[in-house]
Scaffold this motif. Structure first.
Motif, mmCIF file in Angstrom:
data_model
loop_
_atom_site.group_PDB
_atom_site.id
_atom_site.type_symbol
_atom_site.label_atom_id
_atom_site.label_comp_id
_atom_site.label_asym_id
_atom_site.label_seq_id
_atom_site.Cartn_x
_atom_site.Cartn_y
_atom_site.Cartn_z
ATOM 1 N N LYS A 106 0.842 -1.190 0.000
ATOM 2 C CA LYS A 106 0.000 0.000 0.000
ATOM 3 C C LYS A 106 0.886 1.252 0.000
ATOM 4 O O LYS A 106 1.928 1.289 0.633
ATOM 5 C CB LYS A 106 -0.897 0.005 1.224
ATOM 6 N N SER A 107 0.411 2.273 -0.703
ATOM 7 C CA SER A 107 1.179 3.518 -0.768
ATOM 8 C C SER A 107 0.370 4.648 -0.166
ATOM 9 O O SER A 107 -0.819 4.778 -0.417
ATOM 10 C CB SER A 107 1.528 3.840 -2.229
ATOM 11 N N LYS A 108 1.037 5.499 0.608
ATOM 12 C CA LYS A 108 0.363 6.644 1.211
ATOM 13 C C LYS A 108 0.053 7.707 0.160
ATOM 14 O O LYS A 108 -0.702 8.623 0.395
ATOM 15 C CB LYS A 108 1.245 7.236 2.322
ATOM 16 N N GLU A 109 0.674 7.584 -1.010
ATOM 17 C CA GLU A 109 0.489 8.590 -2.055
ATOM 18 C C GLU A 109 -0.640 8.235 -3.026
ATOM 19 O O GLU A 109 -0.814 8.894 -4.034
ATOM 20 C CB GLU A 109 1.800 8.748 -2.847
ATOM 21 N N VAL A 110 -1.374 7.151 -2.743
ATOM 22 C CA VAL A 110 -2.479 6.751 -3.629
ATOM 23 C C VAL A 110 -3.531 7.851 -3.647
ATOM 24 O O VAL A 110 -3.986 8.315 -2.596
ATOM 25 C CB VAL A 110 -3.104 5.421 -3.157
ATOM 26 N N THR A 111 -3.912 8.270 -4.829
ATOM 27 C CA THR A 111 -4.900 9.347 -4.969
ATOM 28 C C THR A 111 -6.315 8.782 -4.840
ATOM 29 O O THR A 111 -6.541 7.577 -4.928
ATOM 30 C CB THR A 111 -4.766 10.029 -6.332
ATOM 31 N N VAL A 112 -7.285 9.678 -4.672
ATOM 32 C CA VAL A 112 -8.691 9.281 -4.593
ATOM 33 C C VAL A 112 -9.103 8.587 -5.894
ATOM 34 O O VAL A 112 -9.797 7.574 -5.884
ATOM 35 C CB VAL A 112 -9.601 10.504 -4.321
ATOM 36 N N GLU A 113 -8.642 9.149 -7.017
ATOM 37 C CA GLU A 113 -8.983 8.544 -8.302
ATOM 38 C C GLU A 113 -8.462 7.113 -8.400
ATOM 39 O O GLU A 113 -9.170 6.216 -8.880
ATOM 40 C CB GLU A 113 -8.417 9.377 -9.459
ATOM 41 N N GLU A 114 -7.250 6.904 -7.932
ATOM 42 C CA GLU A 114 -6.681 5.551 -7.959
ATOM 43 C C GLU A 114 -7.471 4.601 -7.063
ATOM 44 O O GLU A 114 -7.674 3.423 -7.386
ATOM 45 C CB GLU A 114 -5.208 5.600 -7.538
ATOM 46 N N ARG A 115 -7.936 5.140 -5.936
ATOM 47 C CA ARG A 115 -8.759 4.325 -5.030
ATOM 48 C C ARG A 115 -10.088 3.962 -5.706
ATOM 49 O O ARG A 115 -10.546 2.824 -5.601
ATOM 50 C CB ARG A 115 -9.048 5.089 -3.735
ATOM 51 N N LEU A 116 -10.676 4.950 -6.361
ATOM 52 C CA LEU A 116 -11.951 4.708 -7.059
ATOM 53 C C LEU A 116 -11.780 3.671 -8.170
ATOM 54 O O LEU A 116 -12.625 2.783 -8.349
ATOM 55 C CB LEU A 116 -12.493 6.017 -7.641
ATOM 56 N N ARG A 117 -10.693 3.785 -8.906
ATOM 57 C CA ARG A 117 -10.437 2.820 -9.977
ATOM 58 C C ARG A 117 -10.241 1.405 -9.391
ATOM 59 O O ARG A 117 -10.791 0.431 -9.904
ATOM 60 C CB ARG A 117 -9.210 3.229 -10.795
ATOM 61 N N ALA A 118 -9.480 1.343 -8.309
ATOM 62 C CA ALA A 118 -9.226 0.044 -7.669
ATOM 63 C C ALA A 118 -10.529 -0.542 -7.106
ATOM 64 O O ALA A 118 -10.787 -1.746 -7.228
ATOM 65 C CB ALA A 118 -8.194 0.197 -6.559
ATOM 66 N N LEU A 119 -11.344 0.325 -6.520
ATOM 67 C CA LEU A 119 -12.634 -0.130 -5.987
ATOM 68 C C LEU A 119 -13.548 -0.646 -7.099
ATOM 69 O O LEU A 119 -14.197 -1.687 -6.947
ATOM 70 C CB LEU A 119 -13.339 1.013 -5.242
ATOM 71 N N TYR A 120 -13.581 0.071 -8.209
ATOM 72 C CA TYR A 120 -14.450 -0.354 -9.306
ATOM 73 C C TYR A 120 -13.907 -1.628 -9.962
ATOM 74 O O TYR A 120 -14.673 -2.513 -10.362
ATOM 75 C CB TYR A 120 -14.618 0.761 -10.345
ATOM 76 N N ASP A 121 -12.589 -1.729 -10.061
ATOM 77 C CA ASP A 121 -11.978 -2.966 -10.572
ATOM 78 C C ASP A 121 -12.360 -4.143 -9.669
ATOM 79 O O ASP A 121 -12.700 -5.230 -10.152
ATOM 80 C CB ASP A 121 -10.453 -2.844 -10.610
ATOM 81 N N LEU A 122 -12.266 -3.916 -8.363
ATOM 82 C CA LEU A 122 -12.619 -4.956 -7.397
ATOM 83 C C LEU A 122 -14.087 -5.363 -7.576
ATOM 84 O O LEU A 122 -14.422 -6.555 -7.549
ATOM 85 C CB LEU A 122 -12.374 -4.448 -5.970
ATOM 86 N N GLN A 123 -14.941 -4.360 -7.789
ATOM 87 C CA GLN A 123 -16.363 -4.646 -8.005
ATOM 88 C C GLN A 123 -16.566 -5.487 -9.266
ATOM 89 O O GLN A 123 -17.347 -6.444 -9.271
ATOM 90 C CB GLN A 123 -17.153 -3.333 -8.135
ATOM 91 N N LEU A 124 -15.872 -5.143 -10.338
ATOM 92 C CA LEU A 124 -15.999 -5.894 -11.596
ATOM 93 C C LEU A 124 -15.528 -7.341 -11.422
ATOM 94 O O LEU A 124 -16.147 -8.273 -11.954
ATOM 95 C CB LEU A 124 -15.200 -5.200 -12.703
ATOM 96 N N ILE A 125 -14.454 -7.526 -10.680
ATOM 97 C CA ILE A 125 -13.939 -8.880 -10.422
ATOM 98 C C ILE A 125 -14.950 -9.679 -9.604
ATOM 99 O O ILE A 125 -15.300 -10.808 -9.946
ATOM 100 C CB ILE A 125 -12.585 -8.818 -9.679
ATOM 101 N N ASP A 126 -15.439 -9.075 -8.521
ATOM 102 C CA ASP A 126 -16.379 -9.780 -7.654
ATOM 103 C C ASP A 126 -17.711 -10.052 -8.359
ATOM 104 O O ASP A 126 -18.350 -11.082 -8.120
ATOM 105 C CB ASP A 126 -16.614 -8.974 -6.367
ATOM 106 N N SER A 127 -18.117 -9.139 -9.233
ATOM 107 C CA SER A 127 -19.349 -9.355 -9.998
ATOM 108 C C SER A 127 -19.189 -10.526 -10.965
ATOM 109 O O SER A 127 -20.124 -11.304 -11.188
ATOM 110 C CB SER A 127 -19.734 -8.093 -10.783
ATOM 111 N N ARG A 128 -17.987 -10.634 -11.535
ATOM 112 C CA ARG A 128 -17.711 -11.763 -12.434
ATOM 113 C C ARG A 128 -17.752 -13.078 -11.648
ATOM 114 O O ARG A 128 -18.298 -14.080 -12.134
ATOM 115 C CB ARG A 128 -16.344 -11.580 -13.103
ATOM 116 N N ILE A 129 -17.207 -13.079 -10.444
ATOM 117 C CA ILE A 129 -17.277 -14.275 -9.585
ATOM 118 C C ILE A 129 -18.736 -14.606 -9.286
ATOM 119 O O ILE A 129 -19.148 -15.775 -9.331
ATOM 120 C CB ILE A 129 -16.493 -14.057 -8.271
#
Length: 259
Positions: free
Chosen positions: A3-26
């Motif tokens: 984890k990086s302390k420099e992660v931006t909000v946008e990067e968090r949103l992208r990671a969250l949406y990616d996680l959602q897409l993965i879990d939805s596929r499961i």
């Protein structure tokens, strides 16, 4: 990745949406597989039920055959008695003896008529049961063929999706490490409380995905700026802008294609 302390909000949103897409596929994989085993089990129960019915019908046929044999034996015994009484009638010495023997003959003749009536009824029941057996066997044959097809379908899906599901589960865990624990917990909580497990949704036509509640233009602009995590006030879902969602969907589709 750490984890990086420099992660931006946008990067968090992208990671969250990616996680959602993965879990939805499961979820999709499990939903498809989740219906088939139930269907296979229902078919197995139906085939077993038909088999039990056939066994009971066969037992019933055997019982009717035994009843017919019993009635035929009774007829033979009655005929033997009629022959015996008829012979005795030739040597009667008084009316009382004559009347007694005559009644015995009449009684045995009635026994024969009744036995023949029962035999005909049993034969009619046998024909009916044979027709039911024929229909049941045909139904059983059809359901067994359907069961074989569904089992084959299930086996194919299991073989096809098991590897993908395991890879996606691993990838889901990886993506969770890219997001701070607080957000992951929020994501998991929202996902468990909303329809279809959708915790992160894009804004579509001025409303959150899957919702009819309009989002004010000012909030839509804030979501598009990707400066902070914004949730839908009605459903509690985390919101992302449509452009970001499209970009991440394209990215994840390429990832899914590798599995």
């Amino acid at each position: 990745m750490a984890k990086s302390k420099e992660v931006t909000v946008e990067e968090r949103l992208r990671a969250l949406y990616d996680l959602q897409l993965i879990d939805s596929r499961i979820d999709e994989i499990r939903n498809v597989r989740g219906e088939l085993p139930l269907e296979v089990r229902d078919l197995e129960d139906e085939v077993a039920g038909l088999h039990t019915r056939l066994e009971k019908l066969d037992t019933s046929l055997e019982a009717l055959d035994e009843e017919i044999k019993s009635k035929k034996n009774l007829i033979e015994e009655a005929k033997s008695l009629i022959k015996k009484y008829s012979a005795q009638l030739k040597n009667v010495s008084n009316n009382r003896e004559y009347n007694s023997l005559t009644k015995e003959v009449e009684f045995q003749e009635l026994e024969i008529q009744l036995a023949e009536k029962h035999i005909n009824e049993f034969k009619a029941q046998i024909e009916q049961k044979k027709e039911v057996i024929s229909q049941t066997k045909e139904r059983s044959k059809e359901r067994q063929a359907h069961l074989k097809h569904k089992k084959s379908e299930l086996d194919a899906i299991l073989a096809e999706t098991e590897k993908e599901e395991l890879a996606l589960i691993k990838k889901s865990e990886e993506y969770k490490t890219l997001i701070e624990e607080r957000l992951v917990k929020a994501y998991v909580r929202i996902r468990s409380n909303v329809k279809n497990g959708l915790a992160v949704v894009p804004v579509e036509r001025g409303a959150s995905g899957g919702s009819f509640f309009t989002i004010p233009p000012q909030i839509i602009m804030e979501i598009a700026s990707r400066k902070k995590i914004i949730t839908d006030e009605h459903s509690g879902r985390i919101l992302v802008d449509e452009a970001l969602a499209t970009e991440q969907k394209e990215k994840m589709e390429k990832l899914f294609a590798k599995f």
